[in-house]
Design a protein around this motif. Structure first.
Motif, PDB file in Angstrom:
ATOM      1  N   LYS A  57      -8.576  12.015  -9.567  1.00  0.00           N
ATOM      2  CA  LYS A  57      -7.572  11.844  -8.520  1.00  0.00           C
ATOM      3  C   LYS A  57      -6.320  12.676  -8.763  1.00  0.00           C
ATOM      4  CE  LYS A  57      -6.900   8.184  -6.145  1.00  0.00           C
ATOM      5  NZ  LYS A  57      -6.495   6.849  -5.655  1.00  0.00           N
ATOM      6  N   ASP A  83       1.077  10.664  -9.495  1.00  0.00           N
ATOM      7  CA  ASP A  83       1.655   9.353  -9.802  1.00  0.00           C
ATOM      8  C   ASP A  83       1.442   8.977 -11.268  1.00  0.00           C
ATOM      9  OD1 ASP A  83       2.509   8.972  -7.214  1.00  0.00           O
ATOM     10  OD2 ASP A  83       0.861   7.638  -6.643  1.00  0.00           O
ATOM     11  N   TYR A 132      -6.678   2.635  -7.328  1.00  0.00           N
ATOM     12  CA  TYR A 132      -7.311   3.034  -6.073  1.00  0.00           C
ATOM     13  C   TYR A 132      -6.278   3.572  -5.090  1.00  0.00           C
ATOM     14  CZ  TYR A 132      -9.782   2.548  -1.616  1.00  0.00           C
ATOM     15  OH  TYR A 132     -10.339   2.782  -0.383  1.00  0.00           O
ATOM     16  N   LEU A 133      -5.096   2.963  -5.054  1.00  0.00           N
ATOM     17  CA  LEU A 133      -4.060   3.346  -4.092  1.00  0.00           C
ATOM     18  C   LEU A 133      -3.207   4.522  -4.568  1.00  0.00           C
ATOM     19  CD1 LEU A 133      -2.839  -0.214  -3.049  1.00  0.00           C
ATOM     20  CD2 LEU A 133      -4.235   1.348  -1.685  1.00  0.00           C
ATOM     21  N   ALA A 134      -3.222   4.810  -5.859  1.00  0.00           N
ATOM     22  CA  ALA A 134      -2.353   5.854  -6.422  1.00  0.00           C
ATOM     23  C   ALA A 134      -2.713   7.228  -5.867  1.00  0.00           C
ATOM     24  CB  ALA A 134      -2.455   5.858  -7.934  1.00  0.00           C
ATOM     25  N   GLU A 135      -1.726   8.115  -5.858  1.00  0.00           N
ATOM     26  CA  GLU A 135      -1.882   9.466  -5.325  1.00  0.00           C
ATOM     27  C   GLU A 135      -1.686  10.503  -6.428  1.00  0.00           C
ATOM     28  OE1 GLU A 135       0.756   9.900  -2.025  1.00  0.00           O
ATOM     29  OE2 GLU A 135      -0.195   8.289  -0.857  1.00  0.00           O
ATOM     30  N   PRO A 136      -2.116  11.744  -6.201  1.00  0.00           N
ATOM     31  CA  PRO A 136      -1.939  12.788  -7.214  1.00  0.00           C
ATOM     32  C   PRO A 136      -0.482  12.887  -7.680  1.00  0.00           C
ATOM     33  CG  PRO A 136      -3.363  13.574  -5.472  1.00  0.00           C
ATOM     34  CD  PRO A 136      -2.845  12.238  -5.016  1.00  0.00           C
ATOM     35  N   ARG A 173       0.804  -1.219   0.000  1.00  0.00           N
ATOM     36  CA  ARG A 173       0.000   0.000   0.000  1.00  0.00           C
ATOM     37  C   ARG A 173       0.840   1.274   0.000  1.00  0.00           C
ATOM     38  NH1 ARG A 173      -5.415  -0.622   1.621  1.00  0.00           N
ATOM     39  NH2 ARG A 173      -5.350   1.508   2.428  1.00  0.00           N
ATOM     40  N   ARG A 174       2.099   1.182   0.403  1.00  0.00           N
ATOM     41  CA  ARG A 174       2.943   2.376   0.505  1.00  0.00           C
ATOM     42  C   ARG A 174       4.087   2.322  -0.507  1.00  0.00           C
ATOM     43  NH1 ARG A 174       1.438   5.199   4.988  1.00  0.00           N
ATOM     44  NH2 ARG A 174       0.246   4.031   6.563  1.00  0.00           N
ATOM     45  N   LEU A 199      -3.926  11.938 -11.207  1.00  0.00           N
ATOM     46  CA  LEU A 199      -2.770  11.164 -11.674  1.00  0.00           C
ATOM     47  C   LEU A 199      -2.127  11.848 -12.872  1.00  0.00           C
ATOM     48  CD1 LEU A 199      -4.052   9.035  -9.800  1.00  0.00           C
ATOM     49  CD2 LEU A 199      -3.385   7.299 -11.462  1.00  0.00           C
ATOM     50  N   ARG A 246       8.529   7.384  -2.846  1.00  0.00           N
ATOM     51  CA  ARG A 246       8.459   8.099  -4.117  1.00  0.00           C
ATOM     52  C   ARG A 246       9.653   9.020  -4.347  1.00  0.00           C
ATOM     53  NH1 ARG A 246       3.241   7.221  -2.521  1.00  0.00           N
ATOM     54  NH2 ARG A 246       1.730   6.768  -4.190  1.00  0.00           N
TER      55      ARG A 246
END
Length: 235
Positions: free
Chosen positions: A110, A84, A78-82, A8-9, A112, A12
């Motif tokens: 989101k 990515d 779902y797990l990705a962050e802005p 999940r982590r 991406l 980066r």
């Protein structure tokens, strides 16, 4: 024993490095990196953009999907962050589309940066209208399943390039390159210095200089022992 794994982590690459990378091209970074590293990081010409005018840079979030299935892509999405870049691998490339317009709508919401797919995408007309940045090796309308095993945020081999979660993915009209997060800042700085040198060359060309002379090609040409004839080729 589990058939699938999801991390999940992600550790980066620095966001400021990715912002700086958006000001340079894939070609500039490729030329600025050490040769062996540049070759390892550059995806093949099969990996093509849907919209050639777009340029992205961001940390990788990875998904490895089962043939004909994109469940793990959806978990990674779902797990990705802005900011990515989603990197999706399905080795049975045309067994089922990994990406389409609904996924792109969600990715846009989101924030991406884009998606890189070893495999098929679909809904390409709508994706082009949305101008969501997509690179892929195939296009196919085949419906994917959503029940397959796989992995999220593990190192993947995407079009022959090892991509670790958090590495910097850069993509533009020329292609896609993966820059290891540890060396990303240095690669971008070297690329910016290269661009500055090329600006100087461009100005000299505008003033009437010959690219042959500016690139100092005469010595390499002379080393070939070329017979250069002042006349047309007979026949």
């Amino acid at each position: 024993m589990h058939s699938s794994v999801v991390y999940r982590r992600v550790t980066r690459v620095d966001a400021a490095v990715c912002e700086a990378a958006k000001t340079v091209s894939v070609s500039d970074v490729h030329e600025a990196m050490p040769l062996s590293e540049a070759r390892r990081g550059l995806m093949s010409p099969r990996m093509r953009p849907l919209n050639r005018s777009l340029r992205i840079a961001g940390p990788a979030v990875t998904a490895h999907c089962a043939p004909g299935d994109n469940l793990m892509m959806h978990r990674a999405l779902y797990l990705a962050e802005p900011g990515d870049v989603l990197v999706v691998v399905c080795q049975s490339e045309t067994s089922g589309a990994q990406w389409g317009d609904m996924a792109a709508r969600y990715a846009l919401r989101k924030g991406l940066a884009g998606v890189v797919v070893q495999g098929a995408i679909r809904d390409t007309d709508e994706l082009e209208r949305m101008t969501f940045p997509v690179w892929s090796t195939a296009v196919s309308p085949i419906r994917p399943g959503k029940a397959g095993a796989g992995a999220v945020n593990v190192p993947v081999a995407c079009d022959g390039v090892i991509v670790r979660p958090g590495d910097m993915i850069m993509a533009d009209g020329d292609g896609v390159i993966c820059v290891p997060r540890e060396g990303a800042a240095a690669a971008v700085e070297a690329a910016r210095e290269r661009m500055t040198r090329e600006d100087t060359v461009a100005a000299a060309i505008a003033d009437g200089a010959h690219l042959w002379d500016l690139a100092k090609l005469q010595s390499a040409f002379d080393a070939l022992d070329v017979e250069e004839i002042d006349g047309p080729c007979p026949g």
